[in-house]
Design a protein around this motif. Sequence first.
Motif, mmCIF file in Angstrom:
data_model
loop_
_atom_site.group_PDB
_atom_site.id
_atom_site.type_symbol
_atom_site.label_atom_id
_atom_site.label_comp_id
_atom_site.label_asym_id
_atom_site.label_seq_id
_atom_site.Cartn_x
_atom_site.Cartn_y
_atom_site.Cartn_z
ATOM 1 N N ILE A 36 35.808 31.340 41.652
ATOM 2 C CA ILE A 36 35.135 32.358 40.844
ATOM 3 C C ILE A 36 33.925 31.759 40.130
ATOM 4 O O ILE A 36 32.855 32.359 40.078
ATOM 5 C CB ILE A 36 36.116 32.987 39.828
ATOM 6 N N LEU A 37 34.099 30.564 39.572
ATOM 7 C CA LEU A 37 32.995 29.912 38.879
ATOM 8 C C LEU A 37 31.894 29.523 39.861
ATOM 9 O O LEU A 37 30.706 29.626 39.539
ATOM 10 C CB LEU A 37 33.498 28.688 38.118
ATOM 11 N N LEU A 38 32.268 29.081 41.049
ATOM 12 C CA LEU A 38 31.274 28.770 42.074
ATOM 13 C C LEU A 38 30.501 30.027 42.456
ATOM 14 O O LEU A 38 29.279 29.990 42.647
ATOM 15 C CB LEU A 38 31.958 28.176 43.309
ATOM 16 N N TYR A 39 31.208 31.137 42.547
ATOM 17 C CA TYR A 39 30.577 32.410 42.918
ATOM 18 C C TYR A 39 29.589 32.871 41.842
ATOM 19 O O TYR A 39 28.435 33.173 42.133
ATOM 20 C CB TYR A 39 31.653 33.470 43.151
ATOM 21 N N PHE A 63 31.101 24.252 33.505
ATOM 22 C CA PHE A 63 29.675 24.067 33.721
ATOM 23 C C PHE A 63 29.418 23.338 35.041
ATOM 24 O O PHE A 63 28.548 23.726 35.817
ATOM 25 C CB PHE A 63 29.042 23.291 32.557
ATOM 26 N N ILE A 64 30.172 22.286 35.289
ATOM 27 C CA ILE A 64 30.000 21.517 36.530
ATOM 28 C C ILE A 64 30.275 22.392 37.745
ATOM 29 O O ILE A 64 29.519 22.380 38.725
ATOM 30 C CB ILE A 64 30.901 20.263 36.517
ATOM 31 N N LEU A 65 31.337 23.176 37.690
ATOM 32 C CA LEU A 65 31.658 24.060 38.822
ATOM 33 C C LEU A 65 30.574 25.116 39.022
ATOM 34 O O LEU A 65 30.166 25.390 40.155
ATOM 35 C CB LEU A 65 33.021 24.717 38.603
ATOM 36 N N ALA A 66 30.088 25.709 37.937
ATOM 37 C CA ALA A 66 29.021 26.711 38.051
ATOM 38 C C ALA A 66 27.732 26.061 38.546
ATOM 39 O O ALA A 66 26.995 26.676 39.329
ATOM 40 C CB ALA A 66 28.798 27.395 36.702
ATOM 41 N N LEU A 67 27.471 24.851 38.117
ATOM 42 C CA LEU A 67 26.280 24.129 38.569
ATOM 43 C C LEU A 67 26.353 23.848 40.065
ATOM 44 O O LEU A 67 25.354 23.990 40.783
ATOM 45 C CB LEU A 67 26.129 22.825 37.781
#
Length: 154
Positions: free
Chosen positions: A2-5, A107-111
């Motif tokens: 979800i965070l990656l998306y 933050f790292i996953l979203a980045l």
Amino acid sequence: PILLYFGKFYAPLTVALVAGSSTLMTESLNYSVFKYVTDLKLFKNIRQKKTVSKIVDLFNKAPFLALWIAALTPIPFYPFRFLVVLAQYPLGKYILALALSRIPRFFILALIGHAIQIPDYLLAILFIILIASMNLPLLRKYIQHRQKKRKDAL
């Protein structure tokens, strides 16, 4: 996944702050509910057990560090939700440890999602794999139970 998306569409900091704030609210609620449950007589007896007492004592040697590491890494975090309440760890410190670990992780996953732009179908496959792997032990137990019932019926 979800965070990656969401990292594909929004700034990683925005994703991390939204996910982090919702996580902190959820964990505050979890803490309150678990505290209520552990105040029941049944759980007071459980806390008196030697094994539980040893685990709580071990946790109390470095609770903030233990929470920070467990929340930042893929270590299963669920036991720590009970442990903080059993150890009577203050809610404010618990939330601070989570904020300082979960928000950077998010933050790292979203980045990563922002930088790599992983296709939606791969994220969906990853999501399905993660859900299946988490529920595989339950499915295995269910199948064994059904097989035992069938044998007993014969």
